[in-house]
Design an enzyme around this catalytic site. Structure first.
Site, PDB file in Angstrom:
ATOM      1  N   SER A 143      23.473 -11.361  13.546  1.00  0.00           N
ATOM      2  CA  SER A 143      24.618 -10.789  14.281  1.00  0.00           C
ATOM      3  C   SER A 143      25.907 -11.128  13.529  1.00  0.00           C
ATOM      4  O   SER A 143      25.910 -12.005  12.658  1.00  0.00           O
ATOM      5  CB  SER A 143      24.652 -11.418  15.681  1.00  0.00           C
ATOM      6  OG  SER A 143      25.872 -11.195  16.331  1.00  0.00           O
ATOM      7  N   TYR A 156      24.479 -17.314  22.713  1.00  0.00           N
ATOM      8  CA  TYR A 156      24.154 -16.233  21.771  1.00  0.00           C
ATOM      9  C   TYR A 156      24.617 -16.613  20.365  1.00  0.00           C
ATOM     10  O   TYR A 156      23.885 -16.465  19.385  1.00  0.00           O
ATOM     11  CB  TYR A 156      24.824 -14.940  22.239  1.00  0.00           C
ATOM     12  CG  TYR A 156      24.457 -13.709  21.437  1.00  0.00           C
ATOM     13  CD1 TYR A 156      23.256 -13.042  21.674  1.00  0.00           C
ATOM     14  CD2 TYR A 156      25.308 -13.209  20.456  1.00  0.00           C
ATOM     15  CE1 TYR A 156      22.913 -11.912  20.948  1.00  0.00           C
ATOM     16  CE2 TYR A 156      24.976 -12.074  19.725  1.00  0.00           C
ATOM     17  CZ  TYR A 156      23.779 -11.424  19.980  1.00  0.00           C
ATOM     18  OH  TYR A 156      23.439 -10.300  19.255  1.00  0.00           O
TER      19      TYR A 156
HETATM   20  P1  NAP Z   1      18.956  -3.920  23.477  1.00  0.00           P
HETATM   21  O1  NAP Z   1      18.966  -2.426  23.572  1.00  0.00           O
HETATM   22  O2  NAP Z   1      19.379  -4.736  24.629  1.00  0.00           O
HETATM   23  O3  NAP Z   1      17.514  -4.368  22.956  1.00  0.00           O
HETATM   24  C1  NAP Z   1      17.038  -5.675  23.047  1.00  0.00           C
HETATM   25  C2  NAP Z   1      15.539  -5.616  23.018  1.00  0.00           C
HETATM   26  O4  NAP Z   1      14.987  -6.934  23.201  1.00  0.00           O
HETATM   27  C3  NAP Z   1      14.984  -4.763  24.165  1.00  0.00           C
HETATM   28  O5  NAP Z   1      13.843  -4.077  23.722  1.00  0.00           O
HETATM   29  C4  NAP Z   1      14.626  -5.835  25.181  1.00  0.00           C
HETATM   30  O6  NAP Z   1      13.706  -5.436  26.158  1.00  0.00           O
HETATM   31  C5  NAP Z   1      14.041  -6.874  24.246  1.00  0.00           C
HETATM   32  N1  NAP Z   1      13.856  -8.136  24.936  1.00  0.00           N
HETATM   33  C6  NAP Z   1      14.808  -8.904  25.519  1.00  0.00           C
HETATM   34  N2  NAP Z   1      14.234  -9.964  26.110  1.00  0.00           N
HETATM   35  C7  NAP Z   1      12.898  -9.854  25.903  1.00  0.00           C
HETATM   36  C8  NAP Z   1      11.779 -10.643  26.286  1.00  0.00           C
HETATM   37  N3  NAP Z   1      11.904 -11.749  27.029  1.00  0.00           N
HETATM   38  N4  NAP Z   1      10.548 -10.234  25.898  1.00  0.00           N
HETATM   39  C9  NAP Z   1      10.380  -9.103  25.182  1.00  0.00           C
HETATM   40  N5  NAP Z   1      11.411  -8.316  24.795  1.00  0.00           N
HETATM   41  C10 NAP Z   1      12.651  -8.690  25.165  1.00  0.00           C
HETATM   42  O7  NAP Z   1      19.940  -4.342  22.333  1.00  0.00           O
HETATM   43  P2  NAP Z   1      19.919  -4.076  20.756  1.00  0.00           P
HETATM   44  O8  NAP Z   1      21.331  -3.958  20.363  1.00  0.00           O
HETATM   45  O9  NAP Z   1      18.966  -3.027  20.364  1.00  0.00           O
HETATM   46  O10 NAP Z   1      19.418  -5.512  20.283  1.00  0.00           O
HETATM   47  C11 NAP Z   1      18.424  -5.716  19.304  1.00  0.00           C
HETATM   48  C12 NAP Z   1      18.759  -6.971  18.524  1.00  0.00           C
HETATM   49  O11 NAP Z   1      19.954  -6.749  17.788  1.00  0.00           O
HETATM   50  C13 NAP Z   1      19.012  -8.205  19.398  1.00  0.00           C
HETATM   51  O12 NAP Z   1      18.463  -9.355  18.771  1.00  0.00           O
HETATM   52  C14 NAP Z   1      20.526  -8.288  19.412  1.00  0.00           C
HETATM   53  O13 NAP Z   1      20.981  -9.590  19.654  1.00  0.00           O
HETATM   54  C15 NAP Z   1      20.850  -7.814  18.015  1.00  0.00           C
HETATM   55  N6  NAP Z   1      22.207  -7.363  17.796  1.00  0.00           N
HETATM   56  C16 NAP Z   1      22.723  -6.300  18.459  1.00  0.00           C
HETATM   57  C17 NAP Z   1      24.032  -5.912  18.177  1.00  0.00           C
HETATM   58  C18 NAP Z   1      24.686  -4.745  18.861  1.00  0.00           C
HETATM   59  O14 NAP Z   1      25.885  -4.543  18.659  1.00  0.00           O
HETATM   60  N7  NAP Z   1      24.010  -3.969  19.662  1.00  0.00           N
HETATM   61  C19 NAP Z   1      24.793  -6.589  17.240  1.00  0.00           C
HETATM   62  C20 NAP Z   1      24.229  -7.661  16.591  1.00  0.00           C
HETATM   63  C21 NAP Z   1      22.940  -8.043  16.868  1.00  0.00           C
HETATM   64  P3  NAP Z   1      14.262  -4.860  27.577  1.00  0.00           P
HETATM   65  O15 NAP Z   1      14.706  -3.458  27.307  1.00  0.00           O
HETATM   66  O16 NAP Z   1      13.058  -4.945  28.452  1.00  0.00           O
HETATM   67  O17 NAP Z   1      15.387  -5.743  27.995  1.00  0.00           O
END
Ligand code: NAP
Length: 251
Positions: A143, A156
């Site tokens: 991140s 986080y």
């Molecule tokens: P997201 O749409 O919220 O996706 C997160 C994913 O993780 C979802 O599939 C979620 O499942 C899954 N997850 C969470 N807790 C879980 C658990 N206990 N067991 C199994 N699966 C679980 O957000 P995203 O942006 O795509 O995030 C993906 C990664 O990128 C994360 O590590 C996040 O921190 C990182 N990231 C995102 C951003 C951004 O700006 N969006 C920036 C930097 C880093 P559910 O749908 O069931 O919750």
């Protein structure tokens, strides 16, 4: 042909958090690059399976807040496709609360999913890589808060700073075994993870004004970096966290 070295034909990839957002985009890109994809999610990855087709996608339902599910993830992947070549630790959660009141629950829940399970799933997959011979690829999703402090997100930030750190530790230990451990640090991407931020008009406008590219990122923006780090094109890239951030960190 240089483009052949980006192919994932014949590879088997595990991608956590496969039902939505960045994980869904990575699953789709890997399948398009030729891989069989095992998506791990706590809710069914029905939409992802529809995008890819059931021949090249297999969904393992598992709650990654506990390490207890790790043996099952490995066993089901091997039962279905016989090997593992790539692991993407994408699943992650964020809890927003003022640090002065930040709860132990908000600390533990984030550290469990974003760091503890990531480490032990990676360890289990690396053991399988060593058993198979021939190395493998680990890609951790870091991140901007692997570099910066953020606001109201102490657990986080702790987890994502640690992800950048262990990416280097594991690369130091495993590069000689042909295992590449790298990370991708997405910038501000329009997914569920940032829904709350994007709904806050003031914060959203502040963030947008600071992104040199002038827009929020999308899952598609991450796909090139994810395929590169999973492919033989990156065989001499070890322990690095690659920012895909529209220029945010350079500002
Ligand atoms: P997201 O749409 O919220 O996706 C997160 C994913 O993780 C979802 O599939 C979620 O499942 C899954 N997850 C969470 N807790 C879980 C658990 N206990 N067991 C199994 N699966 C679980 O957000 P995203 O942006 O795509 O995030 C993906 C990664 O990128 C994360 O590590 C996040 O921190 C990182 N990231 C995102 C951003 C951004 O700006 N969006 C920036 C930097 C880093 P559910 O749908 O069931 O919750």
């Amino acid at each position: 042909m240089i483009l052949d070295s980006f192919s994932l034909k014949g590879k088997v990839a595990i991608v956590t958090g496969s039902n939505t957002g960045l994980g869904q985009g990575i699953c789709r890109a890997y399948a398009e690059a030729g891989a069989k994809v095992v998506g791990v999610s706590r809710r069914p990855s029905t939409e992802t399976e529809q995008l890819i087709g059931s021949e090249n996608f297999y969904n393992v339902i598992a709650d990654l807040s506990s390490c207890d599910v790790i043996p099952e993830v490995i066993e089901k992947t091997l039962a279905r496709y016989g090997r593992i070549d790539i692991l993407v630790n994408n699943a992650g959660i964020i809890k927003r609360q003022d640090s002065i009141e930040f709860s132990e629950e908000n600390w533990d829940s984030v550290l469990n999913v974003n760091l503890k399970t990531v480490f032990f799933l990676t360890q289990a997959v690396a053991k399988q890589f060593i058993k198979q011979g021939g190395g493998g690829k680990i890609i951790n999703i870091a991140s901007m808060l692997s570099y910066q402090g953020g606001i109201r997100v102490p657990s986080y930030t702790a987890s994502k700073s640690a992800i950048k750190g262990i990416t280097m530790t594991l690369a130091n230990e495993w590069a000689s075994k042909g295992i590449n451990v790298n990370a991708i640090a997405p910038g501000y991407m329009a997914t569920n993870n940032t829904q709350q931020l994007r709904q806050d008009e003031e914060r959203s406008a502040d963030i947008l004004a600071r992104i040199p590219a002038g827009r929020w990122g999308t899952p598609a923006d991450l796909e090139g970096a994810a395929v590169f780090l999973a492919s033989s094109a990156s065989d001499y890239v070890n322990g690095f966290t690659l920012a895909v951030d529209g220029g945010w960190l350079g500002r």
